[in-house]
Design a protein around this motif. Structure first.
Motif, PDB file in Angstrom:
ATOM      1  N   MET A   1       0.821  -1.210   0.000  1.00 26.12           N
ATOM      2  CA  MET A   1       0.000   0.000   0.000  1.00 26.12           C
ATOM      3  C   MET A   1       0.852   1.255   0.000  1.00 26.12           C
ATOM      4  O   MET A   1       0.543   2.235  -0.697  1.00 26.12           O
ATOM      5  CB  MET A   1      -0.946  -0.028   1.218  1.00 26.12           C
ATOM      6  CG  MET A   1      -1.968  -1.152   1.152  1.00 26.12           C
ATOM      7  SD  MET A   1      -3.153  -1.152   2.520  1.00 26.12           S
ATOM      8  CE  MET A   1      -2.121  -1.681   3.898  1.00 26.12           C
ATOM      9  N   GLU A   2       1.925   1.263   0.762  1.00 25.36           N
ATOM     10  CA  GLU A   2       2.808   2.432   0.797  1.00 25.36           C
ATOM     11  C   GLU A   2       3.443   2.668  -0.562  1.00 25.36           C
ATOM     12  O   GLU A   2       3.499   3.811  -1.055  1.00 25.36           O
ATOM     13  CB  GLU A   2       3.894   2.233   1.852  1.00 25.36           C
ATOM     14  CG  GLU A   2       4.848   3.426   1.954  1.00 25.36           C
ATOM     15  CD  GLU A   2       5.971   3.197   2.938  1.00 25.36           C
ATOM     16  OE1 GLU A   2       6.530   4.190   3.450  1.00 25.36           O
ATOM     17  OE2 GLU A   2       6.306   2.014   3.201  1.00 25.36           O
ATOM     18  N   LEU A   6       1.479   6.692   7.341  1.00 30.05           N
ATOM     19  CA  LEU A   6       2.716   6.910   6.584  1.00 30.05           C
ATOM     20  C   LEU A   6       3.770   7.601   7.443  1.00 30.05           C
ATOM     21  O   LEU A   6       4.964   7.355   7.299  1.00 30.05           O
ATOM     22  CB  LEU A   6       2.416   7.731   5.326  1.00 30.05           C
ATOM     23  CG  LEU A   6       1.636   7.017   4.218  1.00 30.05           C
ATOM     24  CD1 LEU A   6       1.248   7.992   3.116  1.00 30.05           C
ATOM     25  CD2 LEU A   6       2.432   5.845   3.645  1.00 30.05           C
ATOM     26  N   SER A   7       3.318   8.464   8.355  1.00 28.33           N
ATOM     27  CA  SER A   7       4.248   9.146   9.266  1.00 28.33           C
ATOM     28  C   SER A   7       4.755   8.216  10.355  1.00 28.33           C
ATOM     29  O   SER A   7       5.908   8.315  10.786  1.00 28.33           O
ATOM     30  CB  SER A   7       3.553  10.344   9.922  1.00 28.33           C
ATOM     31  OG  SER A   7       3.157  11.295   8.976  1.00 28.33           O
ATOM     32  N   ARG A  61       7.357   9.719   5.266  1.00 29.52           N
ATOM     33  CA  ARG A  61       7.275  10.632   6.407  1.00 29.52           C
ATOM     34  C   ARG A  61       7.515  12.078   5.951  1.00 29.52           C
ATOM     35  O   ARG A  61       6.832  13.003   6.407  1.00 29.52           O
ATOM     36  CB  ARG A  61       8.292  10.222   7.473  1.00 29.52           C
ATOM     37  CG  ARG A  61       8.015   8.850   8.080  1.00 29.52           C
ATOM     38  CD  ARG A  61       8.748   8.654   9.390  1.00 29.52           C
ATOM     39  NE  ARG A  61      10.193   8.669   9.235  1.00 29.52           N
ATOM     40  CZ  ARG A  61      10.943   7.594   8.995  1.00 29.52           C
ATOM     41  NH1 ARG A  61      10.362   6.409   8.856  1.00 29.52           N
ATOM     42  NH2 ARG A  61      12.247   7.673   8.893  1.00 29.52           N
ATOM     43  N   GLU A  62       8.468  12.250   5.055  1.00 32.09           N
ATOM     44  CA  GLU A  62       8.762  13.588   4.530  1.00 32.09           C
ATOM     45  C   GLU A  62       7.568  14.153   3.770  1.00 32.09           C
ATOM     46  O   GLU A  62       7.183  15.315   3.946  1.00 32.09           O
ATOM     47  CB  GLU A  62       9.989  13.509   3.620  1.00 32.09           C
ATOM     48  CG  GLU A  62      10.358  14.818   2.937  1.00 32.09           C
ATOM     49  CD  GLU A  62      11.456  14.644   1.900  1.00 32.09           C
ATOM     50  OE1 GLU A  62      11.483  15.417   0.933  1.00 32.09           O
ATOM     51  OE2 GLU A  62      12.261  13.703   2.043  1.00 32.09           O
ATOM     52  N   THR A 112      -4.631   0.218  10.363  1.00 31.37           N
ATOM     53  CA  THR A 112      -4.632  -1.036  11.120  1.00 31.37           C
ATOM     54  C   THR A 112      -3.210  -1.494  11.409  1.00 31.37           C
ATOM     55  O   THR A 112      -2.878  -1.857  12.542  1.00 31.37           O
ATOM     56  CB  THR A 112      -5.387  -2.127  10.331  1.00 31.37           C
ATOM     57  OG1 THR A 112      -6.750  -1.736  10.172  1.00 31.37           O
ATOM     58  CG2 THR A 112      -5.321  -3.465  11.049  1.00 31.37           C
ATOM     59  N   VAL A 113      -2.356  -1.469  10.404  1.00 27.67           N
ATOM     60  CA  VAL A 113      -0.967  -1.909  10.596  1.00 27.67           C
ATOM     61  C   VAL A 113      -0.241  -0.993  11.574  1.00 27.67           C
ATOM     62  O   VAL A 113       0.578  -1.451  12.385  1.00 27.67           O
ATOM     63  CB  VAL A 113      -0.226  -1.965   9.249  1.00 27.67           C
ATOM     64  CG1 VAL A 113       1.207  -2.455   9.452  1.00 27.67           C
ATOM     65  CG2 VAL A 113      -0.957  -2.890   8.272  1.00 27.67           C
ATOM     66  N   ALA A 114      -0.547   0.307  11.524  1.00 26.01           N
ATOM     67  CA  ALA A 114       0.138   1.277  12.389  1.00 26.01           C
ATOM     68  C   ALA A 114      -0.344   1.222  13.832  1.00 26.01           C
ATOM     69  O   ALA A 114       0.415   1.551  14.749  1.00 26.01           O
ATOM     70  CB  ALA A 114      -0.056   2.687  11.837  1.00 26.01           C
TER      71      ALA A 114
END
Length: 757
Positions: free
Chosen positions: A296-297, A337-338, A346-347, A671-673
C-alpha cells in the motif's frame, strides 16, 4: 426444483429472574409463533395457511398439495430449548409457493424501538426526502433543529398508510430483528441464517393500519414486494417457487428474550454477546501486516503523491478525487505513513500536513475540505457544494488526526515540537468548534464554512470533534477545550447512543443511520476516558461499542460461486456496513483502525471487544489486490470499498465491485500502524494474534510460525500494565520480530524485549 428440506430450528433463550417455559414467556409478550405455507401472486402473498399441531406433527391440505410439518422439541436446560420444524411437500405439487415462520406481535406500538442490524434503526421511522444519488440537502431543507431525515430506504411508515419493509438476509450484517418494548421494559432478539437451499431468505416486518399489531416473518424463498436500489424502492419481480412431491428445505433461527431492559442501548448491548450464535467464521492467513503495508505504501507514493501540490491525492483529478480533508483519506493517510512509513513517506506526509494547515483555512477558522489542485472549496461531491456547505465531519476528522499526529510525534520523540507556523492556525481551528458549540449546543451536520453558521443540524455526524477537542486539550494544555468535549459527549450520548441511532456521517446519505458516525462516537468516548480517567466515558464507550457491533458482519457470507468474491472465497466476518442507504459492507471502518476497541478491551477486560478487533484487523488484509492474487482489475495495493452481500446494485453485483481504490486502503494502513501483530499479557499469560501468523506462548517462550508466502516483520505489544492507557503512537514503536515465509521462530520474552533463541 431440487429436493429440499425445510427445517426451522427455534432456540429460545429466556433471561429472567426464574426459568420459564419459552412458549409461555412469548405469550406474556403477546407474541404468537406459527409455521405456515404461503402461496404467491407475483410478489405478494395471496394466501397463507398455518399448521395446527397435534402432538409433534401437523398435516395441511391445500389444493393439489399435502404438506407435512414435524416438530421436535429438545430441552437443553430450564432456560433454553430448541424447536425444530421440518416442512415437506408429501403429496402432489405446488406452484409459486414458499414456507415461513411468523411472529405475530399482538401488543405493538410506534414507541417500540426496532432494529435490524445495518439496515433498520428505530424502524427507520423518520422523515423522508426522495432525492436521487448523491442526495444533498437543498436550501429549502435547511434547519438547525431538523428531525432526522433519510432517503427512500426500506422503513416503517412515520405517517399514515401502509407500513411494511422487506429485506433480503444479505441486506443485514447479522440477519436478525431486535425490538425494545419500553412499556414492558423487555427486549427480544430473533436471529436467523443467511440462506436455505432456496437461497437467501426474506425478513418482513409489517404493521397494521392502527399500529397496534405487527408481524415479523422469515420466509423462503426471498420474495419482496419492494426491492431497494440506491436511494429508491421499486416493485420487485420475485415470486414463489414450484414444488414437487418430496421437496424439503431448511431454515434456522434463534430467539432471545430479555427482562429489565430500559433503553435501546441496553437492547443493543445484549446483541453484542449473541450476534455470533448463528453462522460460521474462518480466519485465513495469507498476507502479513508488514507485506500489506509495503504494497500500500509503494502504491501511494507511486500513484497518489502530487509533487506539485504537496499532498496525497485520492487518485483522480476531479474535486472529490484530488483531495478531501477528512472522511476518506486526506489528513488520515498521512498518519500511518508518518508512523511506520519509509523516510520518503514521512517527509511527504509532513509536507501534506503543512500545506493543509497553513494554506487552506477560512476566516471562520474551519478548513476547506476539497481541492482540485488549483483551488480550494468548502466541500464537494463530484462538484463543489452550494452555499459554502461543509460536512463538518470532515473538519472534525482533521482536528482529531492532526492532534493524534502531534501526540504520536511526542511519544516517539519527547523533544519534538509543533512547527511554529501551525500553532496559530490550529488554535483558531479548535476555537471554531468551541464557538460553534457554545452558540447552539450542537456541532450540526452541514455548516456555512465562511460564517461558521449551522445550515443543517439534528445529526451526530461531527461526533469526532469530541475526540479532536480532547486530544487538542491534552497537547495544548487547554482545559477549556475538554470541557466543551465533555458537554458534547453527554449531549450526543443522551440523544443518539441511548436512543439506538447514529446518523449522517457520510457526505451523501442525508441523515440515514451509518457506521461511520457510530465508530466516531466510540473513538471520541475512549479518547475522553483515556485523557481524563473518568469512568463516565468508559460506560459511554461500552454502549457505543455494542452499537458498533450491529454494523459489523458476524459471519462468513456465502457469495455466488461465479462472483468475484465467490471465486476468491472471500470471508466477511469483520466487514463493516456503510449505512442504511449505501447497503454494502466495507473492508474496515471509514476511516479508522478500530484501536478504540483494543483500548476498550484493555480498560474493561471484556474479550468481546478484542474479538471485534481481531475480526476487523485480520479480515481487512484479504481485500488487498496483489499481483499473485489480483481482485478483478484492481491495481496491486488497492482496496475497493465494496463487500457486496446485498443486491442493492443488482443481483449480478453480489460479490462484485467497481474499478477503483478507496478509503479502505487508508483503514488497512491505519490497522498496521495501530494494531499490534501479536499482543501479549505476560501476567495473565494471554496471547492474541491479529497478524496473519500463528503463535503460542508457554511461560516466557513465544513461538511464531509464518504459514504465508511472504516474510513478516511482526509488531509485538508486551503489555505489563493494563491500568495505564498507552499513548498515541505507542504501538508503532513496539518491538518487531522477523519470521521468514514458511518458517517458525522461537523467542524469549524478557521484559519488554524479545530475544531470538
Amino acid at each position: 426444483m431440487k429436493r429440499l428440506i425445510l427445517t426451522l430450528v427455534i432456540s429460545l433463550v429466556v433471561l429472567s429472574s426464574q426459568a420459564q417455559d419459552s412458549r409461555l414467556f412469548l405469550n406474556k409478550l403477546n407474541i404468537q409463533l406459527t409455521a405456515r405455507v404461503q402461496y404467491y401472486k407475483e410478489n405478494k402473498v395471496a394466501e397463507a395457511s398455518a399448521f395446527k399441531f397435534k402432538e409433534k406433527q401437523a398435516i395441511l391440505h391445500k389444493s393439489n398439495a399435502t404438506w407435512q410439518c414435524d416438530e421436535v422439541k429438545r430441552v437443553v436446560n430450564n432456560n433454553y430449548s430448541d424447536l425444530t420444524y421440518s416442512f415437506q411437500l408429501v403429496k402432489g405439487s405446488a406452484t409459486a409457493a414458499g414456507v415461513a415462520v411468523n411472529f405475530a406481535f399482538d401488543r405493538w406500538g410506534t414507541d417500540n424501538y426496532v432494529i435490524m442490524p445495518a439496515a433498520v434503526y428505530n424502524g427507520n421511522r423518520f422523515d423522508v426526502l426522495k432525492y436521487s444519488y448523491p442526495p444533498l440537502f437543498k436550501k429549502e431543507d435547511y434547519s438547525v433543529d431538523a428531525p432526522i431525515t433519510i432517503t427512500d430506504v426500506p422503513r416503517l411508515n412515520k405517517c399514515e398508510g401502509e407500513s411494511r419493509l422487506d429485506l433480503n438476509t444479505g441486506d443485514l450484517s447479522t440477519p436478525s430483528l431486535g425490538v425494545y418494548f419500553p412499556k414492558l421494559k423487555k427486549g427480544i432478539w430473533i436471529l436467523t441464517e443467511q440462506a436455505t437451499e432456496l437461497g437467501n431468505s426474506v425478513l418482513t416486518l409489517e404493521e397494521n393500519q392502527k399500529r397496534t399489531k405487527a408481524e415479523f416473518t422469515i420466509a423462503a424463498p426471498c420474495v419482496r414486494e419492494k426491492v431497494y436500489g440506491i436511494c429508491r424502492l421499486t416493485d420487485s419481480n420475485e415470486t414463489g417457487v414450484d414444488w414437487k412431491q418430496g421437496d424439503k428445505v431448511t431454515i434456522k433461527c434463534k430467539v432471545y428474550i430479555f427482562g429489565n431492559i430500559n433503553s435501546p442501548a441496553e437492547l443493543n448491548k445484549q446483541f453484542l454477546s449473541i450476534r455470533k450464535s448463528l453462522g460460521t467464521s474462518i480466519s485465513i492467513n495469507q498476507l502479513p501486516f508488514s507485506k500489506a503495508f509495503e504494497l500500500m505504501e509503494e502504491q501511494q507514493n507511486r500513484e497518489y503523491w502530487d509533487e506539485k501540490n504537496n499532498f496525497y491525492t485520492l487518485g483522480g483529478e476531479g474535486w472529490n478525487m484530488k483531495f478531501q480533508l477528512g472522511w476518506v483519506g486526506g489528513c488520515m493517510v498521512t498518519y500511518p505513513l508518518s508512523m511506520i512509513g519509509q523516510p520518503l513517506s514521512r517527509e511527504r506526509s509532513l509536507k501534506n500536513y503543512n500545506r493543509v494547515i497553513t494554506e487552506s483555512q477560512t476566516k471562520s477558522g474551519f478548513y476547506y475540505s476539497c481541492s482540485n489542485g488549483t483551488a480550494w472549496c468548502s466541500d464537494c461531491f463530484w462538484n463543489p457544494h452550494p452555499d459554502n456547505l461543509l460536512l463538518l465531519r470532515k473538519d472534525a476528522d482533521a482536528l482529531y488526526y492532526i492532534y493524534k499526529y502531534c501526540l504520536s510525534k511526542k511519544t516517539i520523540n519527547p523533544n519534538w515540537q509543533m512547527p511554529e507556523v501551525w500553532k496559530e492556525p490550529l488554535r483558531k481551528f479548535a476555537d471554531a468548534f468551541v464557538t460553534l458549540w457554545k452558540k447552539l449546543g450542537q456541532f450540526g451536520q452541514f455548516i456555512d464554512i465562511e460564517t461558521g453558521e449551522i445550515k443543517v443540524g439534528g445529526s451526530n455526524s461531527a461526533a469526532m470533534a469530541i475526540g479532536g477537542l480532547t486530544l487538542a486539550s491534552k497537547f495544548e494544555n487547554r482545559p477549556e477545550l475538554i470541557q466543551v468535549a465533555k458537554a458534547a459527549a453527554r449531549y450526543y450520548y443522551k440523544n443518539f447512543t441511548i436512543k439506538g441511532v447514529s446518523c449522517g456521517g457520510p457526505s451523501e446519505i442525508l441523515q440515514n443511520n451509518d457506521s461511520e458516525s457510530s465508530f466516531a462516537m466510540l473513538e471520541s468516548f475512549m479518547a475522553l476516558y483515556e485523557v481524563t480517567g473518568e469512568k463516565e466515558w468508559l460506560k459511554y464507550a461500552e454502549d457505543a461499542a455494542a452499537f458498533c457491533s450491529t454494523w459489523m458482519v458476524s459471519y462468513d457470507y456465502k457469495f455466488p460461486s461465479a462472483s468475484v468474491f465467490g471465486k476468491l472465497d472471500m470471508k466477511t466476518t469483520g466487514a463493516v456496513w456503510a449505512s442504511t442507504q449505501n447497503k454494502h459492507g466495507g473492508p474496515g471502518i471509514c476511516t479508522l483502525s478500530g484501536d478504540c476497541l483494543f483500548r476498550l478491551y484493555r480498560a474493561t477486560g471484556n474479550k468481546l471487544y478484542i474479538n471485534m478487533v481481531h475480526d476487523l484487523a485480520h479480515n481487512i488484509m484479504q481485500y488487498i489486490s496483489r499481483d499473485d492474487r489480483p481482485i478483478s482489475d484492481q491495481h496491486s495495493g488497492w482496496i475497493n470499498e465494496r463487500v457486496n452481500m446485498s443486491d442493492w446494485e443488482g443481483k449480478g453485483q453480489v460479490g462484485g465491485l467497481f474499478h477503483g481504490n478507496t478509503w479502505a486502503q487508508v483503514s488497512a494502513m491505519l490497522t498496521v500502524a495501530e494494531i499490534p501483530g501479536i499482543y501479549i499479557n505476560p501476567v495473565k499469560e494471554e496471547l492474541v494474534v491479529f497478524d496473519h501468523v500463528e503463535a503460542s506462548l508457554k511461560e516466557n517462550r513465544l513461538t511464531i510460525s509464518n504459514p504465508t508466502q511472504f516474510d513478516a516483520n511482526i509488531i509485538v505489544f508486551i503489555d505489563k500494565d493494563l491500568s495505564k492507557p498507552y499513548p498515541q503512537g505507542f504501538v508503532s514503536s513496539c518491538p518487531k520480530v522477523f519470521v521468514k515465509a514458511g518458517t517458525t521462530e522461537v523467542f524469549t520474552v524478557n521484559g519488554n524485549e524479545l530475544i531470538k533463541k
